[in-house]
Design a protein around this motif. Sequence first.
Motif, PDB file in Angstrom:
ATOM      1  N   LYS A  87       0.812  -1.215   0.000  1.00  0.00           N
ATOM      2  CA  LYS A  87       0.000   0.000   0.000  1.00  0.00           C
ATOM      3  C   LYS A  87       0.845   1.264   0.000  1.00  0.00           C
ATOM      4  N   GLY A  88       2.155   1.069  -0.045  1.00  0.00           N
ATOM      5  CA  GLY A  88       3.035   2.234  -0.113  1.00  0.00           C
ATOM      6  C   GLY A  88       3.252   2.937   1.215  1.00  0.00           C
ATOM      7  N   GLU A  89       2.748   2.327   2.313  1.00  0.00           N
ATOM      8  CA  GLU A  89       2.930   2.980   3.614  1.00  0.00           C
ATOM      9  C   GLU A  89       4.388   2.967   4.055  1.00  0.00           C
ATOM     10  N   SER A  91       6.673   4.159   2.584  1.00  0.00           N
ATOM     11  CA  SER A  91       7.221   5.491   2.300  1.00  0.00           C
ATOM     12  C   SER A  91       7.287   6.360   3.552  1.00  0.00           C
ATOM     13  N   ASN A  92       6.290   6.192   4.431  1.00  0.00           N
ATOM     14  CA  ASN A  92       6.269   6.966   5.672  1.00  0.00           C
ATOM     15  C   ASN A  92       7.521   6.725   6.508  1.00  0.00           C
ATOM     16  N   PHE A  93       8.022   5.500   6.430  1.00  0.00           N
ATOM     17  CA  PHE A  93       9.197   5.180   7.234  1.00  0.00           C
ATOM     18  C   PHE A  93      10.475   5.585   6.519  1.00  0.00           C
ATOM     19  N   LEU A  94      10.456   5.437   5.191  1.00  0.00           N
ATOM     20  CA  LEU A  94      11.667   5.727   4.430  1.00  0.00           C
ATOM     21  C   LEU A  94      12.023   7.205   4.471  1.00  0.00           C
ATOM     22  N   SER A  95      11.017   8.052   4.671  1.00  0.00           N
ATOM     23  CA  SER A  95      11.309   9.482   4.646  1.00  0.00           C
ATOM     24  C   SER A  95      11.556  10.035   6.046  1.00  0.00           C
ATOM     25  N   TYR A 260      11.359  -1.262  -4.780  1.00  0.00           N
ATOM     26  CA  TYR A 260      10.197  -0.586  -4.210  1.00  0.00           C
ATOM     27  C   TYR A 260       9.733   0.566  -5.102  1.00  0.00           C
ATOM     28  N   GLU A 261       8.429   0.591  -5.351  1.00  0.00           N
ATOM     29  CA  GLU A 261       7.920   1.626  -6.243  1.00  0.00           C
ATOM     30  C   GLU A 261       6.976   2.582  -5.558  1.00  0.00           C
ATOM     31  N   SER A 262       6.740   2.344  -4.274  1.00  0.00           N
ATOM     32  CA  SER A 262       5.930   3.296  -3.516  1.00  0.00           C
ATOM     33  C   SER A 262       4.609   3.568  -4.212  1.00  0.00           C
ATOM     34  N   VAL A 263       3.901   2.525  -4.544  1.00  0.00           N
ATOM     35  CA  VAL A 263       2.658   2.677  -5.292  1.00  0.00           C
ATOM     36  C   VAL A 263       1.537   3.234  -4.426  1.00  0.00           C
ATOM     37  N   GLY A 264       0.405   3.422  -5.029  1.00  0.00           N
ATOM     38  CA  GLY A 264      -0.755   3.822  -4.258  1.00  0.00           C
ATOM     39  C   GLY A 264      -1.181   5.244  -4.527  1.00  0.00           C
ATOM     40  N   ILE A 265      -0.420   5.983  -5.295  1.00  0.00           N
ATOM     41  CA  ILE A 265      -0.853   7.322  -5.662  1.00  0.00           C
ATOM     42  C   ILE A 265      -0.870   7.416  -7.176  1.00  0.00           C
TER      43      ILE A 265
END
Lengths: 265, 327
Positions: A87-89, A91-95, A260-265
Motif C-alpha cells: 500500500k506504499g505505507e 514510504s512513511n518510514f523511508l522518509s 520498491y515503487e511506492s505505489v498507491g498514488i
Amino acid sequence: MKKYLAVIKTEWQRQMTYRINQFTFRIGNIFEILVQILIWTAIFQKTSNIGGYNYREMITYIIIGWLLSFLMANFGFEDIISNHIQKGELSNFLSKPIDYINYLIFLSIGRASFTIGVALLFNLLLLFFFRNSFIVSKDIFMWLILLAMILVGYFIKLFLSILIGFISFWTVDNAGVFYSINTLAKFLSGNYFPINILPAVFLNFSLALPFIYTFYFPAQLYLGKISIRQGLVGLGLEIVWLAILYFAIRVVWKMGLRKYESVGI
Amino acid sequence: MAIIEVKNLSKTYEYYKKQPGLWASMKGLFHREKLYKEAVKEINFSIEEGELVGFLGPNGAGKTTTLKMLSGILYPTSGEAKVLGHIPWKREPKYQKQFALVMGQKNQLWWDLPAMESFILNKEIYEVSDTDFKKNMDELVELLDIKDILDIQVRKLSLGQRMKCELVAALLHKPKVLFLDEPTIGLDVVAQKNIRDFIKDYNRKNKTTILLTSHYMEDVKELCKRVIIIEEGKIGYDGDLASLIEKYAPYKVLKITFEGEGVKEADISKFGEVHQFTPNSITLRVPREKAKNVARDILSSNLPVDDILIDEVDISDVVRKIFSNGK
C-alpha cells in the motif's frame, strides 16, 4: 532508542483499542489446542504408547508446545510488512529518521508483549483443567535453557516473518505464499505432532533448519527426552540461525528497496 | 546557495504487458513482455531558500515520482539531486530530520489512535526536545485551530481535520524543506482555503522552502510566485507565474455587461473573439496590446454598455492550454 520505546507504547495503546479482537483470537487458539488434545485422547484409548510417548507426555507436549509457541509468536507479522509495502505505507518510514527493520522489531515486541499476556492467561486456564495429565518439570538448568530458547526463538520466528513479508517487494498477492510457508514451517517445527514419530530422516532434516527450535526441541527438552547437553548444542545452533537470518534480512531489505515503487498514488 | 538542486534526474518504471482475456493471462504465466515507462526524463531545476514553488502537471506527468525521489523513497534510474547538501536516497538521518513530505492521498497518522499519539511518536522519531515540542505544538494547534480534535481517533476525523493533523505531524520538527503533494485534494472550498492560508503564513514566517503540487489552480495562484510545469516527465516551463500567463496567453479578457435588451452577437464579434455570450454579458478575448483600444472603442460605440472589465486570462485556462498542447 527512545524513539523505539515510543513505538512499543503506541502499539500497546493500539492493541487496547481493539481488545475484543484480542479476546476472540485467543478463544480460537484454545479450540485449536483442545482439538489436538481430543484427537490424542481418542487415539490413546486404544494404545498406551505411540512413538515413545505415553498419554501424559503427549498432552504435556501439546500444552507446553503451544505455550512456547505463544511466547514466541508474532501473530502474522508478515501481513503487516506486506501491507506496508503493497500500500506504499513504507514510504512513511523511508522518509523519516527511523530504521524500518528496528521499527519492525520493536513494533513486534509491543504487539506480542500485549498479546502474549492475554494468551498466557488463557493457557494457564487450560493448564488448570488438564493439570492431572500435565508433567511439571523441576530441573532448574532445563528452565534456564528453555528461557534462553524462548528468547532466541522469538526473534527467529520474527526474522522469518520479516523475511517472508519482504517477498512483497517482488510479488503482489502473497496470501498463498504466506499460507504455504507457514503451514510447512508449522509441520517442520513439530507443531502438529512430535516429529520423531515419523521416520528419522524427517527429524534429521528438521534439526538442520531453524523451525524445530521453536516448538519440538524445547518441548522435548521440557519432557526430559533431550539432555541438557543436547539442549545447549541446540541453543547454539539456534543462535547461529538467528545471525544468519538477521544478515539475510538486511541483504534482502537492500535489494527490495531497489524494487520498491511506492505505489498507491 | 540553492536548497534543492536537481540535475538530469530520471526515473524509469518497469512493468509487464497484460493483454485482456483469460487466454492471454495463461500465456502470461510463461512469457511476459517487459515494458518500461519513463516517468521522469532528465529534469533539471533548482530552488532557493524560502521559495514556495508550484509543481504542476497533469496526472502521471511525474510530479509525485520526483517528490518521492527528493524524499529518498525512490532511487532514481539516473541523474543527481541534492537537497540541503544531501543526496536524498542515501536516507541519512541528518537529512531526514530537516525535511518533511505530506501526501494528500495518504496518511502517516496512526489510524486507530488520536492524532496526539502520532505527534508524540513523531516527536521521538525526530528527536524533538520537550520544550520545542510544546512550543511548536502550541503554535500549530493555534494556527490550525484543532485544539478540540486532538483526542479523537484519527479514523473518525473528517478529511479536512485529518489534513490539518497531517500537517502538524509533518511540521513538528520544524523542517527546512517541505514537500506537499496535493495537500488540498478532496477538501471543500473552506477547508482548502484554511490549508492554503496556513501554508502561506507558515512559509512567510518560517522561511521554509516549499515544493507543492496541486491540481487546484486556486492553490497555485494564491501561493506560488514561481511554477515548474512538468509534462510527460519533462519540464515544460520554469519561471514566474505572471510571465507564464504573458507567454502562453498573448491576450486579455474583456468582460462586458449590457443594459436593457442587450446586444446581438454579430454586433460584438467585430471587436474580438467572443468567448462567452449572452445578450447581457459577454466575454471577449483580444490581443494583449490592443485590449485598451478595444475597450475604448466599445465604450464609445452606441452599444448599451453597463460595465467593462479588463482582466488577465485565468491561469487554469493557460495551464489547460499548455497541457493539451503537449498531447
